[in-house]
Design a protein around this motif. Structure first.
Motif, PDB file in Angstrom:
ATOM      1  N   TYR A  84       0.859  -1.186   0.000  1.00 40.28           N
ATOM      2  CA  TYR A  84       0.000   0.000   0.000  1.00 40.28           C
ATOM      3  C   TYR A  84       0.890   1.228   0.000  1.00 40.28           C
ATOM      4  CZ  TYR A  84      -3.987  -3.001   1.031  1.00 40.28           C
ATOM      5  OH  TYR A  84      -4.959  -3.960   0.959  1.00 40.28           O
ATOM      6  N   SER A  85       0.581   2.160  -0.913  1.00 38.11           N
ATOM      7  CA  SER A  85       1.419   3.352  -1.068  1.00 38.11           C
ATOM      8  C   SER A  85       0.745   4.574  -0.446  1.00 38.11           C
ATOM      9  CB  SER A  85       1.685   3.627  -2.550  1.00 38.11           C
ATOM     10  OG  SER A  85       2.375   2.544  -3.123  1.00 38.11           O
ATOM     11  N   LEU A  86       1.535   5.399   0.180  1.00 40.24           N
ATOM     12  CA  LEU A  86       1.069   6.649   0.780  1.00 40.24           C
ATOM     13  C   LEU A  86       1.108   7.744  -0.278  1.00 40.24           C
ATOM     14  CD1 LEU A  86       0.328   8.484   3.217  1.00 40.24           C
ATOM     15  CD2 LEU A  86       2.793   8.734   3.606  1.00 40.24           C
ATOM     16  N   LYS A  87      -0.057   8.399  -0.480  1.00 42.68           N
ATOM     17  CA  LYS A  87      -0.127   9.510  -1.432  1.00 42.68           C
ATOM     18  C   LYS A  87       0.147  10.810  -0.674  1.00 42.68           C
ATOM     19  CE  LYS A  87      -1.611   6.870  -4.845  1.00 42.68           C
ATOM     20  NZ  LYS A  87      -0.834   6.626  -6.067  1.00 42.68           N
ATOM     21  N   LYS A  88       1.395  11.214  -0.622  1.00 39.02           N
ATOM     22  CA  LYS A  88       1.781  12.396   0.145  1.00 39.02           C
ATOM     23  C   LYS A  88       1.167  13.667  -0.430  1.00 39.02           C
ATOM     24  CE  LYS A  88       6.161  10.489   1.780  1.00 39.02           C
ATOM     25  NZ  LYS A  88       7.624  10.659   1.831  1.00 39.02           N
ATOM     26  N   GLU A  89       0.910  13.667  -1.713  1.00 41.62           N
ATOM     27  CA  GLU A  89       0.362  14.879  -2.330  1.00 41.62           C
ATOM     28  C   GLU A  89      -1.071  15.169  -1.861  1.00 41.62           C
ATOM     29  OE1 GLU A  89      -0.327  11.440  -5.216  1.00 41.62           O
ATOM     30  OE2 GLU A  89       1.253  12.160  -3.842  1.00 41.62           O
ATOM     31  N   TYR A  90      -1.769  14.156  -1.333  1.00 36.30           N
ATOM     32  CA  TYR A  90      -3.130  14.383  -0.848  1.00 36.30           C
ATOM     33  C   TYR A  90      -3.134  15.380   0.298  1.00 36.30           C
ATOM     34  CZ  TYR A  90      -5.198  10.582  -3.615  1.00 36.30           C
ATOM     35  OH  TYR A  90      -5.644   9.799  -4.635  1.00 36.30           O
ATOM     36  N   ALA A  91      -2.180  15.263   1.201  1.00 36.92           N
ATOM     37  CA  ALA A  91      -2.088  16.180   2.346  1.00 36.92           C
ATOM     38  C   ALA A  91      -1.870  17.604   1.862  1.00 36.92           C
ATOM     39  CB  ALA A  91      -0.961  15.744   3.276  1.00 36.92           C
ATOM     40  N   LYS A  92      -0.955  17.764   0.893  1.00 35.48           N
ATOM     41  CA  LYS A  92      -0.677  19.105   0.375  1.00 35.48           C
ATOM     42  C   LYS A  92      -1.904  19.683  -0.327  1.00 35.48           C
ATOM     43  CE  LYS A  92       2.603  21.626  -2.515  1.00 35.48           C
ATOM     44  NZ  LYS A  92       1.561  22.398  -3.188  1.00 35.48           N
ATOM     45  N   ASN A 178      -2.730  19.055   8.268  1.00 36.92           N
ATOM     46  CA  ASN A 178      -1.406  18.603   7.819  1.00 36.92           C
ATOM     47  C   ASN A 178      -0.854  17.517   8.730  1.00 36.92           C
ATOM     48  OD1 ASN A 178       0.964  19.006   5.991  1.00 36.92           O
ATOM     49  ND2 ASN A 178       1.947  19.509   7.936  1.00 36.92           N
ATOM     50  N   ASN A 179      -1.051  17.700  10.062  1.00 39.38           N
ATOM     51  CA  ASN A 179      -0.558  16.697  11.016  1.00 39.38           C
ATOM     52  C   ASN A 179      -1.245  15.353  10.818  1.00 39.38           C
ATOM     53  OD1 ASN A 179       1.175  18.539  12.163  1.00 39.38           O
ATOM     54  ND2 ASN A 179      -0.204  19.096  13.847  1.00 39.38           N
ATOM     55  N   VAL A 180      -2.559  15.378  10.654  1.00 33.68           N
ATOM     56  CA  VAL A 180      -3.302  14.128  10.531  1.00 33.68           C
ATOM     57  C   VAL A 180      -3.061  13.478   9.171  1.00 33.68           C
ATOM     58  CG1 VAL A 180      -5.607  13.100  10.503  1.00 33.68           C
ATOM     59  CG2 VAL A 180      -5.049  14.867  12.187  1.00 33.68           C
ATOM     60  N   MET A 181      -3.060  14.280   8.094  1.00 35.03           N
ATOM     61  CA  MET A 181      -2.893  13.728   6.751  1.00 35.03           C
ATOM     62  C   MET A 181      -1.462  13.259   6.469  1.00 35.03           C
ATOM     63  SD  MET A 181      -5.662  13.531   4.952  1.00 35.03           S
ATOM     64  CE  MET A 181      -5.118  13.520   3.260  1.00 35.03           C
ATOM     65  N   SER A 182      -0.519  13.645   7.304  1.00 37.40           N
ATOM     66  CA  SER A 182       0.863  13.180   7.117  1.00 37.40           C
ATOM     67  C   SER A 182       1.020  11.732   7.536  1.00 37.40           C
ATOM     68  CB  SER A 182       1.837  14.052   7.912  1.00 37.40           C
ATOM     69  OG  SER A 182       1.820  15.374   7.418  1.00 37.40           O
ATOM     70  N   SER A 183       0.092  11.249   8.306  1.00 36.57           N
ATOM     71  CA  SER A 183       0.118   9.845   8.726  1.00 36.57           C
ATOM     72  C   SER A 183      -0.585   8.998   7.673  1.00 36.57           C
ATOM     73  CB  SER A 183      -0.576   9.687  10.084  1.00 36.57           C
ATOM     74  OG  SER A 183       0.033  10.520  11.055  1.00 36.57           O
ATOM     75  N   ARG A 184      -0.327   7.685   7.766  1.00 39.96           N
ATOM     76  CA  ARG A 184      -0.964   6.757   6.830  1.00 39.96           C
ATOM     77  C   ARG A 184      -2.421   6.547   7.257  1.00 39.96           C
ATOM     78  NH1 ARG A 184       2.731   3.838   3.768  1.00 39.96           N
ATOM     79  NH2 ARG A 184       1.235   2.135   3.489  1.00 39.96           N
ATOM     80  N   ILE A 185      -3.360   6.788   6.326  1.00 42.45           N
ATOM     81  CA  ILE A 185      -4.793   6.658   6.613  1.00 42.45           C
ATOM     82  C   ILE A 185      -5.396   5.690   5.609  1.00 42.45           C
ATOM     83  CG2 ILE A 185      -6.988   7.860   6.871  1.00 42.45           C
ATOM     84  CD1 ILE A 185      -5.388  10.451   7.330  1.00 42.45           C
ATOM     85  N   ALA A 186      -5.687   4.511   6.080  1.00 45.37           N
ATOM     86  CA  ALA A 186      -6.352   3.529   5.229  1.00 45.37           C
ATOM     87  C   ALA A 186      -7.850   3.800   5.220  1.00 45.37           C
ATOM     88  CB  ALA A 186      -6.053   2.117   5.738  1.00 45.37           C
ATOM     89  N   ASN A 192     -11.448   7.488  12.325  1.00 39.83           N
ATOM     90  CA  ASN A 192     -10.566   7.765  13.469  1.00 39.83           C
ATOM     91  C   ASN A 192      -9.702   8.985  13.208  1.00 39.83           C
ATOM     92  OD1 ASN A 192     -11.492   5.567  14.958  1.00 39.83           O
ATOM     93  ND2 ASN A 192      -9.959   4.160  14.063  1.00 39.83           N
ATOM     94  N   ALA A 193      -9.262   9.151  11.960  1.00 44.46           N
ATOM     95  CA  ALA A 193      -8.448  10.312  11.618  1.00 44.46           C
ATOM     96  C   ALA A 193      -9.255  11.599  11.751  1.00 44.46           C
ATOM     97  CB  ALA A 193      -7.909  10.170  10.197  1.00 44.46           C
ATOM     98  N   LYS A 194     -10.559  11.544  11.379  1.00 45.41           N
ATOM     99  CA  LYS A 194     -11.404  12.732  11.520  1.00 45.41           C
ATOM    100  C   LYS A 194     -11.607  13.086  12.987  1.00 45.41           C
ATOM    101  CE  LYS A 194     -13.877  12.372   7.132  1.00 45.41           C
ATOM    102  NZ  LYS A 194     -15.161  12.296   6.427  1.00 45.41           N
ATOM    103  N   LYS A 195     -11.766  12.072  13.831  1.00 50.13           N
ATOM    104  CA  LYS A 195     -11.892  12.333  15.273  1.00 50.13           C
ATOM    105  C   LYS A 195     -10.612  12.967  15.819  1.00 50.13           C
ATOM    106  CE  LYS A 195     -15.162   8.563  16.201  1.00 50.13           C
ATOM    107  NZ  LYS A 195     -15.363   7.263  16.884  1.00 50.13           N
ATOM    108  N   LYS A 196      -9.490  12.515  15.287  1.00 48.65           N
ATOM    109  CA  LYS A 196      -8.210  13.049  15.761  1.00 48.65           C
ATOM    110  C   LYS A 196      -8.056  14.516  15.401  1.00 48.65           C
ATOM    111  CE  LYS A 196      -3.273  12.069  15.621  1.00 48.65           C
ATOM    112  NZ  LYS A 196      -2.211  11.211  15.035  1.00 48.65           N
ATOM    113  N   VAL A 197      -8.503  14.899  14.201  1.00 51.07           N
ATOM    114  CA  VAL A 197      -8.378  16.297  13.806  1.00 51.07           C
ATOM    115  C   VAL A 197      -9.333  17.180  14.603  1.00 51.07           C
ATOM    116  CG1 VAL A 197     -10.069  16.450  11.913  1.00 51.07           C
ATOM    117  CG2 VAL A 197      -7.962  17.757  11.773  1.00 51.07           C
ATOM    118  N   VAL A 198     -10.526  16.621  14.956  1.00 47.82           N
ATOM    119  CA  VAL A 198     -11.469  17.366  15.795  1.00 47.82           C
ATOM    120  C   VAL A 198     -10.858  17.620  17.172  1.00 47.82           C
ATOM    121  CG1 VAL A 198     -13.719  17.234  16.954  1.00 47.82           C
ATOM    122  CG2 VAL A 198     -13.506  16.555  14.556  1.00 47.82           C
ATOM    123  N   GLU A 199     -10.147  16.577  17.703  1.00 50.70           N
ATOM    124  CA  GLU A 199      -9.511  16.733  19.014  1.00 50.70           C
ATOM    125  C   GLU A 199      -8.437  17.814  18.974  1.00 50.70           C
ATOM    126  OE1 GLU A 199      -8.008  12.959  20.091  1.00 50.70           O
ATOM    127  OE2 GLU A 199      -9.985  12.028  20.378  1.00 50.70           O
TER     128      GLU A 199
END
Length: 721
Positions: A84-92, A178-186, A192-199
């Protein structure tokens, strides 16, 4: 011996024709083929499926087991996990989108609420817009896709906030996204990633509506950024498959042991190794024939194109052939005895004998070529119980022993100490045999180790003894100059030496001095010191025809050259080299001694008489005052020529010192180099440096400073006192 020499002379006469040269190589090839024919005969075994094997069968070659290799590749491929590849450009992209939304909101607020400075410009003046109008303007700045994904309340909060609040919200939202999207999100981790950004945005110090808007935008921005990469997955599986080493049945590997059941797997391996092929094959015989053809074609090329002198070529060819036949016959005999006794008797084979004989009789290059040839043939003849038709360890043993013998005999004086060289070779052979045993991690008893040591010892000593026993026959049969013959010629009672002593005593003394210098220098570079000594004794034999024309024989007499024309003096001086050669030939002297007499001056210039002639006639050509040559071909002749000039020059010095002697020797050697006197000789610059050092040492010992005794009257007075 005369009959043997006559026989070989007749053969050399036949070898003048290329047909007989080719015929000789064909005979040698057929001889080698006949000896090795039985060693390449394919082995056949009788086995049946699901029946016990009658004998232990080892693979005679290394072959790939493709069936097991494919099984291993399939197993490895299944073990490779999906990539599985991480699309780093998605965060940007999401950060840029959030930034654009906030920037658009700031622009809308500036455009719909002009400040006091803008009110003075009637053209730019605008009335205050309602919130609904601001939202409409903001949506126009964004795309339909973005507007569709953003709630209406978010737009309303954006247009109601002031610029400072928007900037704070923008920075906080961008940082959180940027912090949340820099991690790998399957796909399964998006919520869970959305909850993390809300926190992360919960600690933002802005109004409630603006915080809700930022949180909504951030949640919208959080998406899956890890996806299944088919190409990389296939690449990883391909690499894993490629990393699988082919499963091989190795040469020498036991496929089935005696009385073991031949199952399907064993039967398949036997088939792969070629044991079930009942058809007879001629490939081993063709391969042997091709191998022998290639080796002898190379030697034919060398003898035909590389050896310049015809007489020397035929001598080398015959000696090489005889040594080869003798060595191969010995090798085959030892191989048969080893097979009969079922032991490793092959290590007693005196392979170094061939290298020693060729080294002493011919040259280093042919000695190396001979031992490589015997080593390669030895891998076939000594294959014995070795799987396949080649025993490389035995080939290495033969080659290493032969090369060691060549190196040992290259040391000064070792040509006359063959037995000592054989003893030293025995010790090295033992060390090499043990190195092979230890490398192969073979385990033997003490008696077996003792057996191997004895065989290696016998190989070295046997090679030396056979060499010493065979040398006289080769020397006599081919007219090769032996040490015994040289010692006979060195006898002071020899008629020609007596002639020099009586008729030209000065020349005799000069010759003895040159002999001492040349012998030491030749031994220092590994050449034949005895040949140099004996050759020096006779190198000026031609001076006995006109002894008083040479300064060393003029005892308080008038120099006849003072009243002769330079061309007459030239003819007399030059004649001594030619006269010496003729005199030695008439007395049946060996060719090497004759060459020394004729070549020790090479084509050097008679400088004194040349300059004397130039004073009389400026057009006098230099070539007219040079010795006719030929130039030195052997190293011994080159050294004698240097020693001859050096001895005469130093003897004429009034007060020789070590510094003056060294300067003079260096000048003479350099003068001969620049004059091309060593162009036809294989002496090296390093050897010339050693010759220079040896000559200086010898001359310093001869012309050392002596105590200056007082005059007789003063001496008598001191005695009385």
């Amino acid at each position: 011996m005369n009959r043997i020499q006559k026989f070989f002379t007749q053969i050399k006469g036949l070898l003048v024709h290329r047909f007989f040269q080719v015929l000789l190589f064909i005979i040698l090839g057929l001889f080698a083929y006949g000896l090795m024919f039985s060693n390449v005969k394919p082995e056949r075994v009788q086995v049946e499926l699901f029946k016990p094997a009658e004998q232990t069968i080892r693979s005679t070659k290394t072959v790939e087991d493709t069936y097991k290799t494919e099984q291993e590749k399939e197993e490895i491929s299944k073990q490779v996990a999906d990539v599985y590849s991480l699309k780093k450009e998605y965060a940007k992209n999401k950060v840029d989108l959030i930034s654009s939304i906030f920037d658009s909101a700031i622009e809308v607020n500036k455009e719909t609420d002009p400040d006091e400075d803008h009110k003075e410009d009637e053209d730019k003046k605008e009335t205050v817009k309602t919130d609904a109008q601001k939202v409409s303007i903001l949506k126009e700045k964004l795309t339909d896709e973005v507007n569709k994904n953003i709630e209406e309340s978010v737009f309303l909060a954006l247009v109601q906030a002031d610029e400072d609040e928007l900037k704070i919200a923008k920075d906080s939202t961008i940082t959180a996204v940027n912090n949340v999207m820099s991690s790998r999100i399957a796909a399964s981790d998006v919520e869970n990633a959305k909850k993390k950004v809300v926190e992360e945005l919960g600690y933002m110090s802005i109004s409630g509506d603006m915080k809700k808007a930022s949180t909504s935008l951030a949640r919208t921005a959080i998406i899956q950024n890890v996806f299944f990469d088919k190409d990389k997955t296939e690449e990883q599986r391909r690499k894993a498959v490629e990393s699988v080493e082919p499963i091989r049945i190795l040469q020498g590997q036991i496929i089935v042991e005696e009385n073991q059941l031949v199952d399907r797997d064993v039967y398949r391996q036997l088939e792969l190794a070629g044991f079930l092929n009942t058809e007879s094959t001629i490939y081993p015989y063709i391969g042997l024939l091709l191998f022998i053809f290639l080796t002898f074609a190379a030697f034919y090329y060398y003898f035909y194109y590389s050896v310049s002198k015809k007489d020397n070529k035929y001598n080398q060819l015959l000696i090489f052939s005889l040594v080869f036949i003798l060595s191969m016959a010995t090798m085959k005999t030892v191989s048969i005895l080893a097979d009969l006794k079922n032991s490793n008797l092959e290590y007693i084979f005196p392979g170094a004998m061939a290298a020693m004989l060729i080294k002493i009789l011919l040259n280093d290059r042919l000695a190396v070529a001979m031992i490589i040839l015997l080593g390669s043939y030895g891998t076939i003849i000594f294959n014995g119980d070795t799987p396949g038709n080649l025993d490389f360890s035995m080939g290495l043993y033969i080659i290493f022993g032969g090369l060691t013998a060549i190196i040992i005999l290259s040391r000064p004086n070792f040509k006359s100490k063959v037995l000592v060289a054989g003893l030293l070779l025995s010790l090295i052979n033992m060390a090499f045999v043990f190195s092979l045993i230890f490398i192969m991690d073979s385990h033997y008893t003490r008696m077996e180790y003792l057996y191997y040591a004895s065989a290696a010892l016998g190989s070295g000593v046997g090679a030396a003894v056979l060499t010493m026993g065979l040398l006289p026959f080769f020397e006599a049969g081919f007219g090769i100059l032996s040490s015994i013959k040289l010692i006979e010629l060195a006898n002071p009672n020899h008629p020609l030496l007596r002639k020099i002593l009586i008729e030209a005593p000065g020349t005799y003394h000069h010759s003895v001095m040159v002999a001492n210098l040349a012998e030491s220098a030749c031994e220092a570079i590994g050449s034949n010191g005895l040949l140099a000594r004996v050759g020096s004794y006779y190198h000026d034999i031609g001076k006995t025809k006109r002894p008083h024309f040479f300064i060393e024989n003029q005892m308080n007499e008038e120099n006849p050259h003072d009243r002769l024309q330079p061309e007459t003096s030239r003819d007399v001086i030059i004649a001594h080299a030619l006269d010496g050669g003729e005199m030695l030939r008439s007395h049946k002297f060996p060719k090497e001694i004759v060459d020394i007499a004729e070549q020790h001056h090479g084509t050097t210039l008679l400088k004194f008489f040349y300059h004397k002639a130039k004073k009389q006639d400026e057009s006098t050509p230099e070539a007219a005052y040079r010795y006719p040559g030929p130039r030195a071909i052997m190293k011994e002749v080159a050294v004698i020529g240097i020693a001859d000039s050096v001895e005469a020059a130093v003897r004429s010095m009034k007060h020789p010192t070590p510094e003056k002697i060294e300067e003079l020797v260096s000048f003479i050697i350099q003068d001969r180099i620049s004059d091309g006197q060593f162009d036809e000789c294989d002496i090296t610059m390093r050897e010339l440096s050693i010759v220079k050092h040896s000559l200086c040492e010898s001359l310093n010992g001869i012309f050392h400073s002596r105590i200056e005794y007082p005059e007789p009257d003063k001496l008598g007075q001191k005695v009385k006192e």
